[in-house]
Write an enzyme that holds these catalytic residues in place. Structure first.
Site, PDB file in Angstrom:
ATOM      1  N   ASP A 135       0.845  -1.196   0.000  1.00  0.00           N
ATOM      2  CA  ASP A 135       0.000   0.000   0.000  1.00  0.00           C
ATOM      3  C   ASP A 135       0.883   1.250   0.000  1.00  0.00           C
ATOM      4  OD1 ASP A 135      -2.406  -1.347   0.105  1.00  0.00           O
ATOM      5  OD2 ASP A 135      -2.777  -0.966   2.229  1.00  0.00           O
ATOM      6  N   ARG A 187      -1.534  -0.569  -8.534  1.00  0.00           N
ATOM      7  CA  ARG A 187      -2.882  -0.101  -8.187  1.00  0.00           C
ATOM      8  C   ARG A 187      -2.858   1.427  -8.256  1.00  0.00           C
ATOM      9  NH1 ARG A 187      -3.976  -0.694  -2.158  1.00  0.00           N
ATOM     10  NH2 ARG A 187      -3.957  -2.924  -2.562  1.00  0.00           N
TER      11      ARG A 187
HETATM   12  P1  FDA Z   1     -13.990   9.795  -4.979  1.00  0.00           P
HETATM   13  O1  FDA Z   1     -13.562  10.104  -3.591  1.00  0.00           O
HETATM   14  O2  FDA Z   1     -13.964  10.895  -5.985  1.00  0.00           O
HETATM   15  O3  FDA Z   1     -15.416   9.151  -4.936  1.00  0.00           O
HETATM   16  C1  FDA Z   1     -16.103   8.698  -6.110  1.00  0.00           C
HETATM   17  C2  FDA Z   1     -17.510   8.281  -5.715  1.00  0.00           C
HETATM   18  O4  FDA Z   1     -17.445   7.192  -4.802  1.00  0.00           O
HETATM   19  C3  FDA Z   1     -18.283   9.408  -4.997  1.00  0.00           C
HETATM   20  O5  FDA Z   1     -19.631   9.321  -5.369  1.00  0.00           O
HETATM   21  C4  FDA Z   1     -18.105   9.060  -3.545  1.00  0.00           C
HETATM   22  O6  FDA Z   1     -19.167   9.542  -2.750  1.00  0.00           O
HETATM   23  C5  FDA Z   1     -18.055   7.528  -3.571  1.00  0.00           C
HETATM   24  N1  FDA Z   1     -17.188   7.091  -2.467  1.00  0.00           N
HETATM   25  C6  FDA Z   1     -15.859   7.237  -2.379  1.00  0.00           C
HETATM   26  N2  FDA Z   1     -15.391   6.752  -1.205  1.00  0.00           N
HETATM   27  C7  FDA Z   1     -16.494   6.321  -0.548  1.00  0.00           C
HETATM   28  C8  FDA Z   1     -16.689   5.751   0.723  1.00  0.00           C
HETATM   29  N3  FDA Z   1     -15.685   5.546   1.574  1.00  0.00           N
HETATM   30  N4  FDA Z   1     -17.971   5.431   1.083  1.00  0.00           N
HETATM   31  C9  FDA Z   1     -19.013   5.642   0.238  1.00  0.00           C
HETATM   32  N5  FDA Z   1     -18.881   6.197  -0.966  1.00  0.00           N
HETATM   33  C10 FDA Z   1     -17.642   6.530  -1.354  1.00  0.00           C
HETATM   34  N6  FDA Z   1      -5.330   5.302  -0.758  1.00  0.00           N
HETATM   35  C11 FDA Z   1      -4.018   5.482  -0.480  1.00  0.00           C
HETATM   36  O7  FDA Z   1      -3.591   6.611  -0.223  1.00  0.00           O
HETATM   37  N7  FDA Z   1      -3.166   4.402  -0.458  1.00  0.00           N
HETATM   38  C12 FDA Z   1      -3.586   3.136  -0.769  1.00  0.00           C
HETATM   39  O8  FDA Z   1      -2.780   2.206  -0.761  1.00  0.00           O
HETATM   40  C13 FDA Z   1      -4.960   2.956  -1.081  1.00  0.00           C
HETATM   41  N8  FDA Z   1      -5.454   1.717  -1.391  1.00  0.00           N
HETATM   42  C14 FDA Z   1      -6.747   1.593  -1.855  1.00  0.00           C
HETATM   43  C15 FDA Z   1      -7.218   0.360  -2.313  1.00  0.00           C
HETATM   44  C16 FDA Z   1      -8.480   0.269  -2.868  1.00  0.00           C
HETATM   45  C17 FDA Z   1      -8.968  -1.056  -3.378  1.00  0.00           C
HETATM   46  C18 FDA Z   1      -9.310   1.426  -2.966  1.00  0.00           C
HETATM   47  C19 FDA Z   1     -10.665   1.372  -3.602  1.00  0.00           C
HETATM   48  C20 FDA Z   1      -8.866   2.631  -2.469  1.00  0.00           C
HETATM   49  C21 FDA Z   1      -7.605   2.729  -1.899  1.00  0.00           C
HETATM   50  N9  FDA Z   1      -7.149   3.935  -1.388  1.00  0.00           N
HETATM   51  C22 FDA Z   1      -5.821   4.074  -1.072  1.00  0.00           C
HETATM   52  C23 FDA Z   1      -8.112   5.040  -1.116  1.00  0.00           C
HETATM   53  C24 FDA Z   1      -8.198   6.040  -2.257  1.00  0.00           C
HETATM   54  O9  FDA Z   1      -7.023   6.799  -2.297  1.00  0.00           O
HETATM   55  C25 FDA Z   1      -9.408   6.986  -2.094  1.00  0.00           C
HETATM   56  O10 FDA Z   1      -9.299   7.696  -0.895  1.00  0.00           O
HETATM   57  C26 FDA Z   1     -10.749   6.276  -2.114  1.00  0.00           C
HETATM   58  O11 FDA Z   1     -10.772   5.250  -3.029  1.00  0.00           O
HETATM   59  C27 FDA Z   1     -11.873   7.260  -2.489  1.00  0.00           C
HETATM   60  O12 FDA Z   1     -11.664   7.775  -3.746  1.00  0.00           O
HETATM   61  P2  FDA Z   1     -12.467   7.318  -5.067  1.00  0.00           P
HETATM   62  O13 FDA Z   1     -11.444   6.972  -6.075  1.00  0.00           O
HETATM   63  O14 FDA Z   1     -13.422   6.257  -4.766  1.00  0.00           O
HETATM   64  O15 FDA Z   1     -13.126   8.637  -5.614  1.00  0.00           O
END
Ligand code: FDA
Length: 310
Positions: A135, A187
């Site tokens: 990560d 990732r």
């Molecule tokens: P964004 O925040 O723009 O959200 C897109 C849509 O999804 C919106 O409609 C939002 O409301 C919905 N959504 C997003 N998060 C949600 C939640 N928690 N609950 C409900 N709805 C939600 N970060 C990092 O710094 N280091 C890492 O190693 C990882 N590893 C990782 C693994 C995996 C499998 C995922 C999915 C995410 C990570 N992350 C991470 C976290 C990542 O950086 C980020 O904070 C979250 O994925 C939220 O961003 P989105 O890309 O979903 O988009």
């Protein structure tokens, strides 16, 4: 901007000891929406449940900023125990680790303890044909994580170890290109930590645009991409990009967090895409839980409602 302010406010409040104690005392029921359980067995059960929907799993033992070297080594032992348990249960293990949890930044002998412990974990995962993703944490750790990733790919091969790049950091597109010689399994995420404007885009639109560029560049270079987001518009654009450029469905996968957008996870799997859920488990769930709350006000409302219900 609003997103940044919201995230900053939540993470600042969540960092207060009194808030942490209050949520820890009453929050486990709510955390269960995002955390599979406290033991490897509960996490393994979640793996089997997701499999019924055609969704793959990525197991993550929770634990951050663990202090002493002995605790870090114990934590690595616990991850290895989980690998053994998964293998014994017929699962090819796919796990994520945070290098800080296993001792990154602490020297033991002449070597970084994080690297020593990561080696032990990856060696065991490789024995079982499994995979370990490193990560990405806050920005001061990026250089060391990428250097250690390069070392570990050299020792174990890119089929058994991958890492993560965060689109909110200005540096990330250069970092991605600099890894191309490894054909790395990466990732791509937007980034979950509170970072200063000196290192990260403050505007969400810029983070999203960089996210698309990173995924497209990594695909175009012929590398396997883990598209880790819940952003439907990005997911749609990636599907279109792959179609237009002849990238097959087995050259990438969508990854989402356990308990979030289960409908979307199922729909993508049913449409023939590879989908993997990131399944956190363990007793140290508070920091992980706080970051999920900081991601969207909807989750904060979910917690407030839960607290009010008592
Ligand atoms: P964004 O925040 O723009 O959200 C897109 C849509 O999804 C919106 O409609 C939002 O409301 C919905 N959504 C997003 N998060 C949600 C939640 N928690 N609950 C409900 N709805 C939600 N970060 C990092 O710094 N280091 C890492 O190693 C990882 N590893 C990782 C693994 C995996 C499998 C995922 C999915 C995410 C990570 N992350 C991470 C976290 C990542 O950086 C980020 O904070 C979250 O994925 C939220 O961003 P989105 O890309 O979903 O988009």
């Amino acid at each position: 901007m609003i997103d940044q302010l919201y995230r900053k406010a939540v993470l600042t409040v969540a960092g207060q000891k009194t808030i942490e104690n209050a949520v820890r005392a009453r929050g486990w029921g709510m955390a269960q929406r995002f955390v599979a359980g406290e033991t490897p067995q509960t996490a393994i059960q979640a793996v089997h449940d997701l499999k019924k929907d055609g969704i793959m799993a990525n197991l993550d033992l929770l634990g951050e900023f663990i202090e002493s070297p002995a605790q870090c080594t114990q934590f690595a032992d616990n991850v290895i125990t989980m690998l053994d348990a998964a293998h014994a249960d017929g699962i090819t293990p796919y796990v994520s680790i945070k290098l800080s949890s296993v001792g990154q930044g602490k020297t033991e002998g002449s070597e970084d303890l994080g690297l020593t412990n990561a080696r032990r974990i990856i060696r065991r995962a490789k024995e079982y044909g499994g995979f370990v993703c490193l990560d990405m944490e806050d920005h001061p750790r990026v250089d060391q994580t990428l250097t250690q990733f390069r070392t570990l790919v050299g020792e174990f091969g890119g089929q058994h170890v991958g890492t993560v790049l965060q689109s909110y950091l200005y540096r990330t597109e250069k970092d991605r290109a600099s890894l191309d010689d490894l054909n790395p399994n990466l990732r791509i995420v937007k980034g979950a930590y509170l970072e200063p404007e000196t290192v990260a885009y403050p505007q969400k639109a810029d983070v999203d645009a960089a996210y698309r560029r990173l995924v497209y560049a990594h695909m175009s270079a012929g590398n396997y991409v883990n598209v880790a987001t819940h952003d439907e518009s990005i997911i749609h654009d990636v599907q279109m990009y792959a179609l237009a450029h002849g990238v097959s469905k087995d050259a990438f996968e969508f990854q989402m967090l356990y308990g979030i957008r289960r409908d979307l996870q199922r729909n993508l799997a049913a449409a023939g895409y590879r989908v993997r859920a990131y399944i956190p488990y363990g007793r140290d769930w508070y920091p992980y839980f706080s970051r999920r709350i900081a991601e969207t006000p909807r989750n904060a409302m979910f917690v407030i409602r839960g607290m009010l219900k008592g």
